[in-house]
Design a protein around this motif. Structure first.
Motif, PDB file in Angstrom:
ATOM      1  N   GLN A  93       0.824  -1.204   0.000  1.00  0.00           N
ATOM      2  CA  GLN A  93       0.000   0.000   0.000  1.00  0.00           C
ATOM      3  C   GLN A  93       0.859   1.255   0.000  1.00  0.00           C
ATOM      4  O   GLN A  93       0.549   2.238  -0.684  1.00  0.00           O
ATOM      5  CB  GLN A  93      -0.949  -0.009   1.196  1.00  0.00           C
ATOM      6  CG  GLN A  93      -1.988   1.106   1.152  1.00  0.00           C
ATOM      7  CD  GLN A  93      -2.908   1.086   2.351  1.00  0.00           C
ATOM      8  OE1 GLN A  93      -2.708   0.318   3.310  1.00  0.00           O
ATOM      9  NE2 GLN A  93      -3.932   1.927   2.325  1.00  0.00           N
ATOM     10  N   THR A  94       1.950   1.247   0.761  1.00  0.00           N
ATOM     11  CA  THR A  94       2.866   2.389   0.773  1.00  0.00           C
ATOM     12  C   THR A  94       3.429   2.636  -0.616  1.00  0.00           C
ATOM     13  O   THR A  94       3.466   3.770  -1.101  1.00  0.00           O
ATOM     14  CB  THR A  94       4.020   2.144   1.764  1.00  0.00           C
ATOM     15  OG1 THR A  94       3.485   1.971   3.085  1.00  0.00           O
ATOM     16  CG2 THR A  94       4.998   3.321   1.779  1.00  0.00           C
ATOM     17  N   ALA A  95       3.869   1.561  -1.272  1.00  0.00           N
ATOM     18  CA  ALA A  95       4.419   1.678  -2.624  1.00  0.00           C
ATOM     19  C   ALA A  95       3.367   2.192  -3.600  1.00  0.00           C
ATOM     20  O   ALA A  95       3.666   2.999  -4.490  1.00  0.00           O
ATOM     21  CB  ALA A  95       4.949   0.325  -3.085  1.00  0.00           C
ATOM     22  N   GLU A  96       2.135   1.739  -3.438  1.00  0.00           N
ATOM     23  CA  GLU A  96       1.052   2.165  -4.329  1.00  0.00           C
ATOM     24  C   GLU A  96       0.780   3.653  -4.180  1.00  0.00           C
ATOM     25  O   GLU A  96       0.557   4.363  -5.169  1.00  0.00           O
ATOM     26  CB  GLU A  96      -0.209   1.356  -4.034  1.00  0.00           C
ATOM     27  CG  GLU A  96      -1.304   1.540  -5.044  1.00  0.00           C
ATOM     28  CD  GLU A  96      -2.429   0.524  -4.878  1.00  0.00           C
ATOM     29  OE1 GLU A  96      -3.304   0.484  -5.748  1.00  0.00           O
ATOM     30  OE2 GLU A  96      -2.420  -0.229  -3.884  1.00  0.00           O
ATOM     31  N   VAL A  97       0.812   4.149  -2.947  1.00  0.00           N
ATOM     32  CA  VAL A  97       0.597   5.577  -2.697  1.00  0.00           C
ATOM     33  C   VAL A  97       1.723   6.397  -3.323  1.00  0.00           C
ATOM     34  O   VAL A  97       1.480   7.422  -3.976  1.00  0.00           O
ATOM     35  CB  VAL A  97       0.500   5.859  -1.185  1.00  0.00           C
ATOM     36  CG1 VAL A  97       0.516   7.358  -0.912  1.00  0.00           C
ATOM     37  CG2 VAL A  97      -0.764   5.237  -0.604  1.00  0.00           C
ATOM     38  N   VAL A  98       2.965   5.946  -3.140  1.00  0.00           N
ATOM     39  CA  VAL A  98       4.112   6.661  -3.713  1.00  0.00           C
ATOM     40  C   VAL A  98       4.023   6.671  -5.234  1.00  0.00           C
ATOM     41  O   VAL A  98       4.256   7.707  -5.881  1.00  0.00           O
ATOM     42  CB  VAL A  98       5.439   6.022  -3.262  1.00  0.00           C
ATOM     43  CG1 VAL A  98       6.618   6.638  -4.022  1.00  0.00           C
ATOM     44  CG2 VAL A  98       5.633   6.205  -1.760  1.00  0.00           C
ATOM     45  N   ALA A  99       3.674   5.550  -5.825  1.00  0.00           N
ATOM     46  CA  ALA A  99       3.530   5.472  -7.282  1.00  0.00           C
ATOM     47  C   ALA A  99       2.471   6.448  -7.774  1.00  0.00           C
ATOM     48  O   ALA A  99       2.638   7.097  -8.820  1.00  0.00           O
ATOM     49  CB  ALA A  99       3.179   4.046  -7.697  1.00  0.00           C
TER      50      ALA A  99
END
Length: 208
Positions: free
Chosen positions: A83-89
């Motif tokens: 989820q963190t990676a998805e937000v950053v993307a």
């Protein structure tokens, strides 16, 4: 931005996941089975932290004239890191399901063993004491510091073979072990001090 060392074909940044629901509840969630469950994803505060981290990373990229097509985001399968990676993307306007984002099981969080799983964070001090005594020792049924460093070394080797000239963001909780620069310094004296390199939730740091 950190200088590229002679052995690295890419530049690496590490981002610890934002504040998660297990963080809020004070629970140790380290197994693949539990870590991938949606109920252990980011807390609302963690989503906000991830957005801020994404904005900070975007600023770093702009300041260093790094084109977005040269950016790769690698994340562990745990729901809090995914989820963190998805937000950053999303902040970077990178397609999360596209070729620039890659889930890597080898960078998953350290498994502390069944005797610690879903227990209070207060029990972490037992593991840290064991690590300082001997980083090669495994908590019963779990992973040692060296075990994690070994699989991170494998992950780094894969990334180095697949990409060149990229800026790679690694999103995980295995933040402190990566600081060992993996294989070259997999010695007990260095591995036992891994806690000195720990990151706060959603902290972004240059590695290589």
């Amino acid at each position: 931005m950190a200088e590229t060392t002679s052995f690295a074909r890419n530049r690496y940044w590490i981002l610890r996941h934002g504040k998660s629901i297990p963080n809020e509840k004070g629970l140790i969630v380290s197994s693949m089975e539990n870590g991938t469950r949606p109920e252990y994803q980011l807390a609302p505060e963690g989503v906000s932290q991830a957005k801020l981290a994404g904005q900070l990373f975007q600023k770093v990229l702009e300041e260093n004239s790094v084109p977005l097509e040269n950016v790769r985001i690698c994340y562990s399968p745990f729901s809090r890191t995914r989820q963190t990676a998805e937000v950053v993307a999303s902040v970077l306007n990178i397609q999360f399901e596209g070729a620039q984002c890659k889930m890597m099981e080898n960078i998953r969080e350290r498994f502390f063993g069944p005797s610690y799983e879903l227990m209070s964070h207060d029990k972490y001090h037992e593991v840290w004491a064991l690590d300082e005594k001997d980083p090669l020792l495994r908590p019963e049924g779990g992973e040692s510091v060296d075990d994690v460093a070994y699989r991170l070394a494998e992950a780094m080797a894969i990334l180095e073979s697949q990409f060149q000239g990229c800026t790679i963001l690694i999103v995980s909780s295995t933040y402190d072990d990566l600081k060992s620069r993996i294989q070259a310094v997999r010695t007990p004296s260095i591995l036992s001090e891994h806690r000195k390199f720990s990151l706060l939730t959603a902290e972004l740091r240059a590695v290589i």
